[in-house]
Design a protein around this motif. Structure first.
Motif, PDB file in Angstrom:
ATOM      1  N   LYS A   1      -7.491  22.345  17.079  1.00 41.43           N
ATOM      2  CA  LYS A   1      -7.206  20.921  17.208  1.00 41.43           C
ATOM      3  C   LYS A   1      -8.265  20.186  18.014  1.00 41.43           C
ATOM      4  O   LYS A   1      -8.552  19.021  17.772  1.00 41.43           O
ATOM      5  N   ALA A   2      -8.876  20.882  18.974  1.00 39.81           N
ATOM      6  CA  ALA A   2      -9.910  20.268  19.815  1.00 39.81           C
ATOM      7  C   ALA A   2     -11.262  20.243  19.117  1.00 39.81           C
ATOM      8  O   ALA A   2     -12.232  19.693  19.660  1.00 39.81           O
ATOM      9  N   GLY A   3     -11.360  20.840  17.928  1.00 38.82           N
ATOM     10  CA  GLY A   3     -12.618  20.819  17.193  1.00 38.82           C
ATOM     11  C   GLY A   3     -13.635  21.852  17.641  1.00 38.82           C
ATOM     12  O   GLY A   3     -14.816  21.758  17.294  1.00 38.82           O
ATOM     13  N   GLU A   4     -13.182  22.862  18.370  1.00 36.37           N
ATOM     14  CA  GLU A   4     -14.119  23.867  18.886  1.00 36.37           C
ATOM     15  C   GLU A   4     -14.797  24.703  17.804  1.00 36.37           C
ATOM     16  O   GLU A   4     -15.807  25.335  18.063  1.00 36.37           O
ATOM     17  N   PHE A   5     -14.256  24.701  16.608  1.00 35.37           N
ATOM     18  CA  PHE A   5     -14.842  25.490  15.530  1.00 35.37           C
ATOM     19  C   PHE A   5     -15.515  24.622  14.471  1.00 35.37           C
ATOM     20  O   PHE A   5     -16.008  25.128  13.468  1.00 35.37           O
ATOM     21  N   ASP A   6     -15.539  23.316  14.675  1.00 36.70           N
ATOM     22  CA  ASP A   6     -16.096  22.395  13.685  1.00 36.70           C
ATOM     23  C   ASP A   6     -17.567  22.669  13.402  1.00 36.70           C
ATOM     24  O   ASP A   6     -18.023  22.466  12.295  1.00 36.70           O
ATOM     25  N   HIS A   7     -18.306  23.122  14.368  1.00 34.33           N
ATOM     26  CA  HIS A   7     -19.735  23.364  14.175  1.00 34.33           C
ATOM     27  C   HIS A   7     -20.000  24.541  13.243  1.00 34.33           C
ATOM     28  O   HIS A   7     -21.114  24.711  12.772  1.00 34.33           O
TER      29      HIS A   7
END
Length: 65
Positions: free
Chosen positions: A56-62
Motif C-alpha cells: 500500500k505504501a508503494g515500496e514495490f512500485d519501482h
C-alpha cells in the motif's frame, strides 16, 4: 493435508484468477491461488500485515516494468 475454511478475496470478484486465504487454529495464515490450488504458502499474521502495508505504501512500485 489440513482442512481449511478458504475465503476468496473480495478484490477477486468473478475473475478466474483469485486469491484465497484461511486462518489456522494456531494463527498461521494460509494463502493459495485459484490457478494452482495445490500450492499453498503459509505466513504469520504479522508478516502478512507488514507485506500489505509495504504494498500500500508503494515500496514495490519501482520493481514494475
Amino acid at each position: 493435508m489440513a482442512v481449511h475454511d478458504w475465503q476468496k478475496s473480495s478484490f477477486s470478484g468473478d475473475a478466474a484468477n483469485c486469491i484465497y486465504v484461511s486462518a489456522a487454529v494456531d494463527s498461521t495464515i494460509w494463502i493459495r491461488e485459484s490457478d494452482d490450488p495445490g500450492t499453498i504458502i503459509s505466513t504469520s499474521p504479522e508478516a502478512l500485515r507488514a507485506l500489505i502495508r509495504a504494498v500500500k505504501a508503494g515500496e514495490f512500485d519501482h520493481l514494475a516494468g
